[in-house]
Design a protein around this motif. Structure first.
Motif, PDB file in Angstrom:
ATOM      1  N   UNK A 345       0.813  -1.216   0.000  1.00 11.92           N
ATOM      2  CA  UNK A 345       0.000   0.000   0.000  1.00 11.92           C
ATOM      3  C   UNK A 345       0.842   1.259   0.000  1.00 11.92           C
ATOM      4  N   UNK A 346       1.952   1.272   0.774  1.00  6.46           N
ATOM      5  CA  UNK A 346       2.693   2.509   1.006  1.00  6.46           C
ATOM      6  C   UNK A 346       4.039   2.614   0.284  1.00  6.46           C
ATOM      7  N   UNK A 347       4.653   1.485  -0.031  1.00  6.52           N
ATOM      8  CA  UNK A 347       6.037   1.538  -0.476  1.00  6.52           C
ATOM      9  C   UNK A 347       6.250   1.010  -1.888  1.00  6.52           C
ATOM     10  N   UNK A 348       5.225   0.994  -2.700  1.00 11.12           N
ATOM     11  CA  UNK A 348       5.423   0.604  -4.096  1.00 11.12           C
ATOM     12  C   UNK A 348       6.163   1.723  -4.831  1.00 11.12           C
ATOM     13  N   UNK A 349       6.815   1.394  -5.917  1.00 15.63           N
ATOM     14  CA  UNK A 349       7.749   2.348  -6.542  1.00 15.63           C
ATOM     15  C   UNK A 349       7.085   3.505  -7.301  1.00 15.63           C
ATOM     16  N   UNK A 350       5.904   3.370  -7.922  1.00 16.61           N
ATOM     17  CA  UNK A 350       5.372   4.496  -8.716  1.00 16.61           C
ATOM     18  C   UNK A 350       5.223   5.811  -7.942  1.00 16.61           C
ATOM     19  N   UNK A 351       4.611   5.835  -6.723  1.00 15.35           N
ATOM     20  CA  UNK A 351       4.507   7.128  -6.029  1.00 15.35           C
ATOM     21  C   UNK A 351       5.855   7.672  -5.568  1.00 15.35           C
ATOM     22  N   UNK A 352       6.802   6.788  -5.253  1.00 15.09           N
ATOM     23  CA  UNK A 352       8.117   7.245  -4.803  1.00 15.09           C
ATOM     24  C   UNK A 352       8.915   7.801  -5.989  1.00 15.09           C
ATOM     25  N   UNK A 353       8.813   7.173  -7.154  1.00 16.24           N
ATOM     26  CA  UNK A 353       9.439   7.713  -8.364  1.00 16.24           C
ATOM     27  C   UNK A 353       8.853   9.085  -8.686  1.00 16.24           C
ATOM     28  N   UNK A 354       7.537   9.226  -8.557  1.00 12.13           N
ATOM     29  CA  UNK A 354       6.877  10.496  -8.837  1.00 12.13           C
ATOM     30  C   UNK A 354       7.408  11.606  -7.931  1.00 12.13           C
ATOM     31  N   UNK A 355       7.611  11.298  -6.659  1.00 11.91           N
ATOM     32  CA  UNK A 355       8.134  12.281  -5.716  1.00 11.91           C
ATOM     33  C   UNK A 355       9.588  12.642  -6.053  1.00 11.91           C
ATOM     34  N   UNK A 356      10.364  11.644  -6.476  1.00 12.90           N
ATOM     35  CA  UNK A 356      11.760  11.882  -6.859  1.00 12.90           C
ATOM     36  C   UNK A 356      11.827  12.830  -8.059  1.00 12.90           C
ATOM     37  N   UNK A 357      11.017  12.584  -9.052  1.00 13.23           N
ATOM     38  CA  UNK A 357      10.970  13.459 -10.239  1.00 13.23           C
ATOM     39  C   UNK A 357      10.534  14.864  -9.842  1.00 13.23           C
ATOM     40  N   UNK A 358       9.578  14.955  -8.913  1.00 15.08           N
ATOM     41  CA  UNK A 358       9.115  16.265  -8.439  1.00 15.08           C
ATOM     42  C   UNK A 358      10.252  17.069  -7.796  1.00 15.08           C
ATOM     43  N   UNK A 359      11.111  16.371  -7.031  1.00 15.16           N
ATOM     44  CA  UNK A 359      12.267  17.042  -6.398  1.00 15.16           C
ATOM     45  C   UNK A 359      13.216  17.563  -7.472  1.00 15.16           C
ATOM     46  N   UNK A 360      13.529  16.725  -8.460  1.00 19.19           N
ATOM     47  CA  UNK A 360      14.428  17.154  -9.533  1.00 19.19           C
ATOM     48  C   UNK A 360      13.861  18.365 -10.276  1.00 19.19           C
ATOM     49  N   UNK A 361      12.574  18.334 -10.564  1.00 19.27           N
ATOM     50  CA  UNK A 361      11.953  19.442 -11.291  1.00 19.27           C
ATOM     51  C   UNK A 361      11.960  20.722 -10.453  1.00 19.27           C
TER      52      UNK A 361
END
Length: 363
Positions: A345-361
């Motif tokens: 529920x909490x630690x799958x990769x799609x939402x974490x990848x999305x947050x990582x991209x948000x930081x880079x942007x």
């Protein structure tokens, strides 16, 4: 947007290289035109953590000098928007300062990603490592930590460019768990996986298990011969219950976790351990120490605990917790099921990848 990910990868055992593999594999599966992710592998000498201080310094200088030369050459030849640098601190902070300083001179934005959970401990010590770490944070455009305690500490120090980002569970691990889901648990089988070094609590684990009857213990991970012999000696003359396998492939590790009655990680220090994520995905009943993000991952005081959390370096607490999991099988299985539900529920990769991209942007 072109990102240069500077991180250990392939052939290097440990949580950072596994995280790198998960992120890079997921990126390639997306086939996105939004991000171009270039990998700059920062591979270190094997078993550097077991070396004497002098040898660690010598090998670190050799490794990082070579990496820095390659890094400088790379920056001359390609355009980079953001450099994302992973760090395990300690002597590696000198490397971080060199890389971040070079990026700053080249007017490139940077992310320093601390892949460990000792930041609260370092603040208390207020030693050379803490002072270097703060310098690294000041040099970076943005800082990522992998546990909430580290996030709060850096915030109280006045740093504002901080994010807390959990580790993701690899989709490949989830696929393997589904593939081998029919494997049955073996009662009284205990599994450890990780670097087989003292700071992972391996001696406490073997000591605790010498006082428990009718068990099998499997220690998985790269190990030097001296440590292996010490563990076998500690287990006693009748040590048939203890097996030290060395490294095994991912398929075999998942099978071991799926068949384990208990997964144990009595580590002294940790950030957001991938091996806990993987054991949660396998619905393992887990015993681990109250370091880094482990309490948040397992939330043992909740009415749906995912495992038992104990103080580090406490052999007696470890023995009692193993006894509890072995003798209350219904509780153990419930912990494993809770863990599997939470990790998916909490630690799958799609939402974490999305947050990582948000930081880079953002930077």
């Amino acid at each position: 947007m072109k990102i240069l990910l500077c991180s250990p990868y392939q052939g290097i055992v440990g949580g950072i290289s596994r995280w790198t593999g998960h992120i890079f594999t997921y990126y390639r599966s997306l086939q996105t035109s939004e991000i171009e992710l270039e990998l700059f592998p920062m591979n270190r000498s094997r078993f550097i953590g077991n070396m004497t201080l002098i040898n660690r310094i010598r090998y670190a200088i050799k490794d990082y000098r070579h990496s820095y030369r390659q890094f400088v050459k790379l920056l001359k030849n390609i355009h980079i928007d953001v450099i994302h640098l992973t760090s395990s601190a300690s002597l590696g902070l000198f490397k971080d300062i060199c890389f971040l300083s070079k990026a700053k001179r080249n007017h490139i934005k940077t992310v320093i990603h601390f892949r460990f959970g000792r930041i609260p401990e370092l603040q208390q010590k207020n030693n050379w490592e803490w002072k270097l770490l703060k310098k690294v944070v000041r040099l970076s455009t943005h800082t990522i930590v992998i546990d909430p305690f580290s996030y709060e500490i850096l915030k109280t120090e006045g740093f504002s460019h901080i994010s807390f980002l959990p580790n993701p569970l690899s989709p490949a691990i989830q696929a393997k768990v589904n593939e081998y889901k029919d494997i049955k648990r073996i009662k009284r089988k205990i599994v450890f996986a990780g670097h087989v070094i003292p700071t992972k609590g391996i001696y406490e684990l073997v000591k605790a298990c010498t006082h428990i009857s009718d068990i099998s213990v499997k220690i998985i991970g790269e190990v030097d011969e001296a440590t292996k012999q010490k563990l076998l000696h500690l287990a006693g003359p009748n040590s048939v219950w203890l097996e030290i396998t060395g490294n095994i492939d991912t398929d075999s590790l998942i099978k071991e976790m799926l068949s384990a009655h208990i997964f144990v990680l009595p580590t002294y220090t940790e950030g957001f351990p991938n091996v806990i994520l993987e054991s949660m995905a396998c619905a393992c009943p887990i015993i681990a120490t109250s370091v880094g993000a482990i309490p948040e991952m397992l939330y043992p005081d909740n009415n749906r605990p995912c495992g038992i959390v104990i103080p580090p370096r406490n052999t007696e607490a470890l023995r009692k917790s193993i006894d509890k999991m072995l003798n209350d099988y219904d509780f153990a299985i419930a912990c494993g099921q809770n863990a599997q539900t939470k990790v998916n529920r909490l630690y799958s990769i799609p939402p974490i990848w999305k947050e990582l991209v948000s930081i880079w942007k953002t930077i």
